[in-house]
Design a protein around this motif. Structure first.
Motif, PDB file in Angstrom:
ATOM      1  N   PHE A  55      -9.083   3.114   4.990  1.00  0.00           N
ATOM      2  CA  PHE A  55      -9.477   1.730   5.244  1.00  0.00           C
ATOM      3  C   PHE A  55     -10.940   1.718   5.649  1.00  0.00           C
ATOM      4  CE2 PHE A  55      -9.803  -2.403   7.111  1.00  0.00           C
ATOM      5  CZ  PHE A  55      -8.750  -3.159   6.626  1.00  0.00           C
ATOM      6  N   ASP A  56     -11.798   1.257   4.756  1.00  0.00           N
ATOM      7  CA  ASP A  56     -13.235   1.215   5.008  1.00  0.00           C
ATOM      8  C   ASP A  56     -13.707  -0.230   5.129  1.00  0.00           C
ATOM      9  OD1 ASP A  56     -13.494   3.977   4.988  1.00  0.00           O
ATOM     10  OD2 ASP A  56     -13.831   4.052   2.820  1.00  0.00           O
ATOM     11  N   THR A  57     -14.879  -0.415   5.700  1.00  0.00           N
ATOM     12  CA  THR A  57     -15.372  -1.770   5.964  1.00  0.00           C
ATOM     13  C   THR A  57     -16.827  -1.932   5.543  1.00  0.00           C
ATOM     14  OG1 THR A  57     -16.114  -1.265   8.226  1.00  0.00           O
ATOM     15  CG2 THR A  57     -13.827  -1.993   7.953  1.00  0.00           C
ATOM     16  N   ILE A  58     -17.140  -3.139   5.099  1.00  0.00           N
ATOM     17  CA  ILE A  58     -18.521  -3.569   4.863  1.00  0.00           C
ATOM     18  C   ILE A  58     -18.708  -4.883   5.602  1.00  0.00           C
ATOM     19  CG2 ILE A  58     -20.154  -4.438   3.143  1.00  0.00           C
ATOM     20  CD1 ILE A  58     -18.911  -2.526   1.126  1.00  0.00           C
ATOM     21  N   ASP A  59     -19.720  -4.949   6.434  1.00  0.00           N
ATOM     22  CA  ASP A  59     -19.964  -6.160   7.222  1.00  0.00           C
ATOM     23  C   ASP A  59     -20.501  -7.290   6.348  1.00  0.00           C
ATOM     24  OD1 ASP A  59     -19.155  -5.028   9.632  1.00  0.00           O
ATOM     25  OD2 ASP A  59     -21.167  -4.256  10.065  1.00  0.00           O
ATOM     26  N   LEU A  60     -20.299  -8.513   6.825  1.00  0.00           N
ATOM     27  CA  LEU A  60     -20.957  -9.659   6.215  1.00  0.00           C
ATOM     28  C   LEU A  60     -22.458  -9.569   6.450  1.00  0.00           C
ATOM     29  CD1 LEU A  60     -18.490 -12.456   7.391  1.00  0.00           C
ATOM     30  CD2 LEU A  60     -18.687 -11.561   5.080  1.00  0.00           C
ATOM     31  N   THR A  61     -23.229 -10.290   5.670  1.00  0.00           N
ATOM     32  CA  THR A  61     -24.673 -10.330   5.882  1.00  0.00           C
ATOM     33  C   THR A  61     -24.985 -11.112   7.157  1.00  0.00           C
ATOM     34  OG1 THR A  61     -24.981 -12.375   4.644  1.00  0.00           O
ATOM     35  CG2 THR A  61     -25.023 -10.300   3.391  1.00  0.00           C
ATOM     36  N   SER A  62     -26.215 -11.060   7.581  1.00  0.00           N
ATOM     37  CA  SER A  62     -26.623 -11.788   8.795  1.00  0.00           C
ATOM     38  C   SER A  62     -26.472 -13.293   8.632  1.00  0.00           C
ATOM     39  CB  SER A  62     -28.077 -11.449   9.146  1.00  0.00           C
ATOM     40  OG  SER A  62     -28.944 -11.751   8.063  1.00  0.00           O
ATOM     41  N   GLU A  63     -26.438 -13.763   7.376  1.00  0.00           N
ATOM     42  CA  GLU A  63     -26.249 -15.194   7.118  1.00  0.00           C
ATOM     43  C   GLU A  63     -24.765 -15.571   7.016  1.00  0.00           C
ATOM     44  OE1 GLU A  63     -28.285 -13.313   5.041  1.00  0.00           O
ATOM     45  OE2 GLU A  63     -30.095 -13.823   6.188  1.00  0.00           O
ATOM     46  N   LEU A 104       0.828  -1.205   0.000  1.00  0.00           N
ATOM     47  CA  LEU A 104       0.000   0.000   0.000  1.00  0.00           C
ATOM     48  C   LEU A 104       0.866   1.260   0.000  1.00  0.00           C
ATOM     49  CD1 LEU A 104      -2.742  -1.108   2.557  1.00  0.00           C
ATOM     50  CD2 LEU A 104      -2.962  -0.944   0.059  1.00  0.00           C
ATOM     51  N   ARG A 105       0.322   2.320  -0.591  1.00  0.00           N
ATOM     52  CA  ARG A 105       1.018   3.593  -0.683  1.00  0.00           C
ATOM     53  C   ARG A 105       0.066   4.713  -0.252  1.00  0.00           C
ATOM     54  NH1 ARG A 105       4.224   0.293  -0.657  1.00  0.00           N
ATOM     55  NH2 ARG A 105       5.848  -0.226  -2.178  1.00  0.00           N
ATOM     56  N   PRO A 106       0.613   5.904   0.089  1.00  0.00           N
ATOM     57  CA  PRO A 106      -0.251   7.004   0.526  1.00  0.00           C
ATOM     58  C   PRO A 106      -1.417   7.258  -0.425  1.00  0.00           C
ATOM     59  CG  PRO A 106       2.049   7.587   0.871  1.00  0.00           C
ATOM     60  CD  PRO A 106       2.042   6.271   0.129  1.00  0.00           C
ATOM     61  N   ASN A 107      -2.573   7.473   0.184  1.00  0.00           N
ATOM     62  CA  ASN A 107      -3.840   7.782  -0.499  1.00  0.00           C
ATOM     63  C   ASN A 107      -4.514   6.562  -1.120  1.00  0.00           C
ATOM     64  OD1 ASN A 107      -3.501  10.628   0.042  1.00  0.00           O
ATOM     65  ND2 ASN A 107      -2.031  10.676  -1.657  1.00  0.00           N
ATOM     66  N   ASP A 108      -3.947   5.369  -0.928  1.00  0.00           N
ATOM     67  CA  ASP A 108      -4.628   4.158  -1.400  1.00  0.00           C
ATOM     68  C   ASP A 108      -5.894   3.914  -0.580  1.00  0.00           C
ATOM     69  OD1 ASP A 108      -2.865   3.552  -3.412  1.00  0.00           O
ATOM     70  OD2 ASP A 108      -1.708   2.092  -2.257  1.00  0.00           O
ATOM     71  N   ILE A 109      -6.823   3.191  -1.187  1.00  0.00           N
ATOM     72  CA  ILE A 109      -8.085   2.852  -0.515  1.00  0.00           C
ATOM     73  C   ILE A 109      -8.180   1.335  -0.379  1.00  0.00           C
ATOM     74  CG2 ILE A 109     -10.608   2.941  -0.642  1.00  0.00           C
ATOM     75  CD1 ILE A 109     -10.338   5.505  -2.270  1.00  0.00           C
ATOM     76  N   VAL A 110      -8.456   0.885   0.836  1.00  0.00           N
ATOM     77  CA  VAL A 110      -8.644  -0.535   1.144  1.00  0.00           C
ATOM     78  C   VAL A 110     -10.084  -0.736   1.595  1.00  0.00           C
ATOM     79  CG1 VAL A 110      -7.868  -2.514   2.513  1.00  0.00           C
ATOM     80  CG2 VAL A 110      -6.240  -0.710   1.886  1.00  0.00           C
ATOM     81  N   LEU A 111     -10.715  -1.798   1.105  1.00  0.00           N
ATOM     82  CA  LEU A 111     -12.076  -2.119   1.528  1.00  0.00           C
ATOM     83  C   LEU A 111     -12.081  -3.510   2.145  1.00  0.00           C
ATOM     84  CD1 LEU A 111     -15.119  -1.499   1.671  1.00  0.00           C
ATOM     85  CD2 LEU A 111     -15.337  -2.559  -0.598  1.00  0.00           C
ATOM     86  N   SER A 112     -12.357  -3.578   3.443  1.00  0.00           N
ATOM     87  CA  SER A 112     -12.551  -4.871   4.096  1.00  0.00           C
ATOM     88  C   SER A 112     -13.994  -5.307   3.889  1.00  0.00           C
ATOM     89  CB  SER A 112     -12.257  -4.778   5.593  1.00  0.00           C
ATOM     90  OG  SER A 112     -12.702  -5.968   6.258  1.00  0.00           O
ATOM     91  N   VAL A 113     -14.178  -6.473   3.312  1.00  0.00           N
ATOM     92  CA  VAL A 113     -15.532  -6.966   3.040  1.00  0.00           C
ATOM     93  C   VAL A 113     -15.979  -7.968   4.101  1.00  0.00           C
ATOM     94  CG1 VAL A 113     -15.397  -6.524   0.570  1.00  0.00           C
ATOM     95  CG2 VAL A 113     -14.603  -8.723   1.471  1.00  0.00           C
ATOM     96  N   THR A 114     -15.214  -8.057   5.198  1.00  0.00           N
ATOM     97  CA  THR A 114     -15.578  -8.930   6.318  1.00  0.00           C
ATOM     98  C   THR A 114     -15.692  -8.130   7.621  1.00  0.00           C
ATOM     99  OG1 THR A 114     -13.222  -9.515   6.489  1.00  0.00           O
ATOM    100  CG2 THR A 114     -14.661 -11.082   5.373  1.00  0.00           C
ATOM    101  N   GLY A 115     -16.019  -6.849   7.499  1.00  0.00           N
ATOM    102  CA  GLY A 115     -16.161  -6.015   8.681  1.00  0.00           C
ATOM    103  C   GLY A 115     -14.818  -5.587   9.242  1.00  0.00           C
ATOM    104  N   GLN A 116     -14.822  -5.195  10.495  1.00  0.00           N
ATOM    105  CA  GLN A 116     -13.591  -4.731  11.136  1.00  0.00           C
ATOM    106  C   GLN A 116     -12.618  -5.888  11.333  1.00  0.00           C
ATOM    107  OE1 GLN A 116     -12.344  -1.884  11.834  1.00  0.00           O
ATOM    108  NE2 GLN A 116     -14.088  -0.553  11.430  1.00  0.00           N
TER     109      GLN A 116
END
Length: 403
Positions: free
Chosen positions: A130-138, A94-106
């Motif tokens: 560094f942003d996050t998206i939680d898993l679904t309830s399933e 990773l380098r400055p200003n890069d964007i990371v998306l966690s698709v398994t929450g925190q």
């Protein structure tokens, strides 16, 4: 033996047979990798100083890369933990200003400061978003939210945490990871996909790098070290990415060309050889705990009839005293420090007090039978590891007595 445990052993026969099949497959995969790279006694020898031409180190990296179906790997005793390996991987590419998306929450607790805490050399200090998206309830990926995010921002990396960490959710299956990789690469082949593979090695016949993950990382004192590796970690995947990470491990000018370890590499090779069987024993232990404690009325994850995505069994106790007693019971049958009663304490890297039972030959080796958890509601304990099923049975008997 406790009658409840005896009955559970009878009811898990089919699950155990499936685990045996996976173990045999993975053992053959490891042996073939050893043969391909002509592993010999000379590869066990250590080196000093710069470690130039360290054939033991270099061959171990090649063997691990082959096992993972990958182009390259870094395996180093200088990597101190899974958190360290993951941090190396992130800072390496990773380098400055890069964007990371966690698709398994925190991510796991110990990575929070690595990512967010300002003033300590974190990703935040380098302006990595560094942003996050939680898993679904399933327990699946939220494809709608992921797709919407990728339309809005130029994401450089998708981050996956395979294991549950301290979250109440199932560990990911390789099939789920494969589907996600196909989806992400269908949107943009340039997006890197990284997987925190801790607790997941050899649980299934394939690894994340077999199904589209660009690189992943883990600890050698977890699954892949087989209970013998005394320290270390790994990063494995695409050659260009591994070379970048090697520059972070040492220096950009020398990468993986140096790095000595005077004590030798036998325990790393031998641990890797034993790892499929050891993981099998840990999975059987987790299955047994899940079956018995579920029958006793406790919420468990995964249930004994559900997919095993890692070696962890989570048990909701809903009572801090029961949580402490559970950990003390496991510690009481540990081969090391079995006379010690663990208590909650403020461990570095965790936001809450944590209690840990870990009477291990290798300090903190969670492929050995251990359990831990943060002292917070609903007071969930996470049991993992077990070099032998017999040890797991003895620990379960003590847990039933204590509860």
């Amino acid at each position: 033996m406790n009658k409840t445990i005896q009955n559970a052993l009878k009811s898990t026969t089919k699950t155990f047979a499936k685990l045996d099949e996976i173990s045999i497959y993975n053992e053959n995969k490891v042996i073939e990798a050893f043969k391909m790279h002509a592993v010999a006694l000379r590869h066990f020898n250590g080196t000093s100083g710069y470690g130039n031409d360290d054939v033991g180190r270099d061959t171990l990296c090649k063997v691990v890369a082959t096992v993972f179906g990958a182009e390259n790997a870094i395996v180093s005793p200088l990597i101190t933990s899974g958190t360290h390996a993951i941090s190396l991987a992130l800072f390496g590419v990773l380098r400055p200003n890069d964007i990371v998306l966690s698709v398994t929450g925190q991510p796991y607790d110990t990575l929070q400061d690595v990512i967010y805490k300002q003033g300590i050399g974190s990703l935040k200090d380098f302006n990595v978003q560094f942003d996050t998206i939680d898993l679904t309830s399933e327990g699946g990926f939220d494809y709608e939210a992921i797709g919407k995010y990728l339309q809005q921002k130029p994401v450089k990396m998708i981050y996956i945490q395979r294991s549950r960490g301290y979250a109440w959710r199932p560990a990911l299956s390789i099939a789920q990871i494969k589907d996600l990789c196909l989806y992400i690469k269908g949107i943009s082949p340039k997006i890197m996909i990284f997987c925190d593979n801790c607790y997941g090695e050899f649980v299934e016949k394939l690894e994340p790098t077999d199904v589209g993950v660009d690189f992943c990382a883990g600890s050698f004192i977890k699954n892949i070290g087989g209970g013998l590796a005394p320290t270390g970690g790994y990063i494995v995947g695409r050659n260009d990415l591994i070379n970048l990470v090697a520059g972070r491990l040492t220096a950009p000018s020398i990468g993986a060309e140096v790095g000595s370890y005077q004590y030798g590499y036998r325990l790393f090779y031998q641990g890797l050889f034993l790892a499929p069987h050891t993981v099998n024993q840990a999975l059987k232990t987790a299955t047994l705990f899940s079956s018995v404690l579920s029958a006793k009325g406790f919420d468990v994850s995964p249930r004994s009839d559900e997919h095993l995505g890692d070696i962890v069994c989570a048990i909701r106790l809903n009572d801090p005293d029961k949580m402490i007693k559970f950990c003390q019971a496991v510690q009481s049958v540990s081969p090391i420090d079995g006379f010690v009663k663990p208590e909650p304490w403020e461990q570095p890297g965790y936001a809450d007090k944590v209690i840990m039972a870990a009477g291990c030959f290798v300090q903190g080796a969670s492929i050995e039978l251990s359990c831990d958890g943060p002292i917070r509601e609903p007071y969930t304990v996470y049991l993992q590891g077990g070099l032998t099923l017999e040890h797991g049975i003895l620990a379960l008997e003590k847990v039933l007595e204590s509860l």
